[in-house]
Design a protein around this motif. Structure first.
Motif, PDB file in Angstrom:
ATOM      1  N   GLN A  53      -7.444  -1.984  -8.538  1.00 18.01           N
ATOM      2  CA  GLN A  53      -8.151  -1.194  -7.531  1.00 18.01           C
ATOM      3  C   GLN A  53      -7.816  -1.687  -6.127  1.00 18.01           C
ATOM      4  O   GLN A  53      -7.692  -0.885  -5.211  1.00 18.01           O
ATOM      5  CB  GLN A  53      -9.666  -1.280  -7.753  1.00 18.01           C
ATOM      6  N   LEU A  54      -7.682  -2.989  -5.966  1.00 16.89           N
ATOM      7  CA  LEU A  54      -7.344  -3.558  -4.663  1.00 16.89           C
ATOM      8  C   LEU A  54      -5.953  -3.109  -4.223  1.00 16.89           C
ATOM      9  O   LEU A  54      -5.751  -2.721  -3.074  1.00 16.89           O
ATOM     10  CB  LEU A  54      -7.418  -5.084  -4.718  1.00 16.89           C
ATOM     11  N   ILE A  55      -5.000  -3.133  -5.142  1.00 16.75           N
ATOM     12  CA  ILE A  55      -3.636  -2.697  -4.828  1.00 16.75           C
ATOM     13  C   ILE A  55      -3.616  -1.202  -4.522  1.00 16.75           C
ATOM     14  O   ILE A  55      -2.949  -0.761  -3.572  1.00 16.75           O
ATOM     15  CB  ILE A  55      -2.681  -3.049  -5.988  1.00 16.75           C
ATOM     16  N   ALA A  56      -4.364  -0.423  -5.275  1.00 17.79           N
ATOM     17  CA  ALA A  56      -4.436   1.020  -5.024  1.00 17.79           C
ATOM     18  C   ALA A  56      -5.066   1.296  -3.661  1.00 17.79           C
ATOM     19  O   ALA A  56      -4.589   2.150  -2.905  1.00 17.79           O
ATOM     20  CB  ALA A  56      -5.226   1.703  -6.138  1.00 17.79           C
ATOM     21  N   PHE A  57      -6.135   0.590  -3.341  1.00 19.76           N
ATOM     22  CA  PHE A  57      -6.787   0.770  -2.039  1.00 19.76           C
ATOM     23  C   PHE A  57      -5.835   0.400  -0.902  1.00 19.76           C
ATOM     24  O   PHE A  57      -5.730   1.124   0.086  1.00 19.76           O
ATOM     25  CB  PHE A  57      -8.057  -0.086  -1.955  1.00 19.76           C
ATOM     26  N   ALA A  58      -5.142  -0.738  -1.042  1.00 23.23           N
ATOM     27  CA  ALA A  58      -4.214  -1.181   0.004  1.00 23.23           C
ATOM     28  C   ALA A  58      -3.072  -0.191   0.185  1.00 23.23           C
ATOM     29  O   ALA A  58      -2.654   0.088   1.307  1.00 23.23           O
ATOM     30  CB  ALA A  58      -3.682  -2.573  -0.320  1.00 23.23           C
ATOM     31  N   SER A  59      -2.574   0.358  -0.911  1.00 25.34           N
ATOM     32  CA  SER A  59      -1.466   1.320  -0.777  1.00 25.34           C
ATOM     33  C   SER A  59      -1.943   2.644  -0.205  1.00 25.34           C
ATOM     34  O   SER A  59      -1.193   3.325   0.485  1.00 25.34           O
ATOM     35  CB  SER A  59      -0.772   1.524  -2.127  1.00 25.34           C
ATOM     36  N   ASP A  60      -3.194   3.017  -0.456  1.00 25.98           N
ATOM     37  CA  ASP A  60      -3.741   4.250   0.123  1.00 25.98           C
ATOM     38  C   ASP A  60      -4.140   4.075   1.588  1.00 25.98           C
ATOM     39  O   ASP A  60      -4.191   5.051   2.333  1.00 25.98           O
ATOM     40  CB  ASP A  60      -4.965   4.718  -0.676  1.00 25.98           C
ATOM     41  N   ASN A  61      -4.453   2.850   1.983  1.00 24.31           N
ATOM     42  CA  ASN A  61      -4.911   2.567   3.347  1.00 24.31           C
ATOM     43  C   ASN A  61      -4.064   1.448   3.958  1.00 24.31           C
ATOM     44  O   ASN A  61      -4.561   0.357   4.236  1.00 24.31           O
ATOM     45  CB  ASN A  61      -6.387   2.154   3.331  1.00 24.31           C
ATOM     46  N   ILE A  62      -2.814   1.745   4.168  1.00 23.80           N
ATOM     47  CA  ILE A  62      -1.864   0.727   4.624  1.00 23.80           C
ATOM     48  C   ILE A  62      -2.269   0.145   5.977  1.00 23.80           C
ATOM     49  O   ILE A  62      -2.209  -1.066   6.178  1.00 23.80           O
ATOM     50  CB  ILE A  62      -0.432   1.312   4.667  1.00 23.80           C
ATOM     51  N   VAL A  63      -2.696   0.979   6.901  1.00 23.17           N
ATOM     52  CA  VAL A  63      -3.068   0.491   8.235  1.00 23.17           C
ATOM     53  C   VAL A  63      -4.273  -0.441   8.141  1.00 23.17           C
ATOM     54  O   VAL A  63      -4.282  -1.531   8.716  1.00 23.17           O
ATOM     55  CB  VAL A  63      -3.362   1.667   9.194  1.00 23.17           C
ATOM     56  N   LEU A  64      -5.275  -0.028   7.404  1.00 24.93           N
ATOM     57  CA  LEU A  64      -6.477  -0.851   7.245  1.00 24.93           C
ATOM     58  C   LEU A  64      -6.141  -2.179   6.562  1.00 24.93           C
ATOM     59  O   LEU A  64      -6.610  -3.248   6.983  1.00 24.93           O
ATOM     60  CB  LEU A  64      -7.524  -0.092   6.436  1.00 24.93           C
TER      61      LEU A  64
END
Length: 141
Positions: free
Chosen positions: A3-14
């Motif tokens: 989930q962390l990797i998915a979140f990071a890839s969906d929100n690259i700027v954040l």
């Protein structure tokens, strides 16, 4: 973890901003420990002033200095600070010098410049004048 990797890839700027903030925080702690310029708290500063005749060097604006400063502090003008002109303290290169600013952040740069100029015992007041006043220590107007 997925989930962390998915979140990071969906929100690259954040995610990038978060990584940059963590990096700056780590750098801040490491540079404090490895710096030749040490911080002193208000108690250590008063001991240095009373026992070793430490000089207080205030880098705040003239207006702030007049509003209240540590007893016996010397003030440096902004143009002297920009030019790294520490002639006021030339005879005190071996004495302990405590650099003070409003919150303790800007004083580190001045202390570093003083150290490069040949001052051997330069320290920074941790928390600056805010810490001094919060500890209810005397000020002069």
């Amino acid at each position: 973890m997925d989930q962390l990797i998915a979140f990071a890839s969906d929100n690259i700027v954040l995610a990038g901003v978060w990584v940059a903030l963590v990096g700056m925080l780590v750098f801040s702690y490491i540079s404090t420990f490895t710096s030749s310029i040490k911080e002193v708290n208000t108690h250590e500063a008063t001991l240095l002033m009373n026992k070793d005749d430490a000089i207080i060097f205030d880098t705040r604006s003239a207006k702030d200095f007049k509003a209240g400063h540590i007893l016996g502090a010397k003030q440096i003008k902004p143009e002297e600070l920009r030019e790294k002109n520490f002639a006021k303290l030339e005879n005190s290169k071996d004495k302990p010098i405590i650099v003070v600013c409003a919150m303790g952040n800007q004083a580190r740069g001045t202390a570093g410049a003083m150290s490069k100029a040949g001052f051997t015992n330069v320290k920074v007041l941790k928390g600056g004048m805010n810490a001094w006043q919060s500890a209810s220590l005397p000020i002069s107007k």
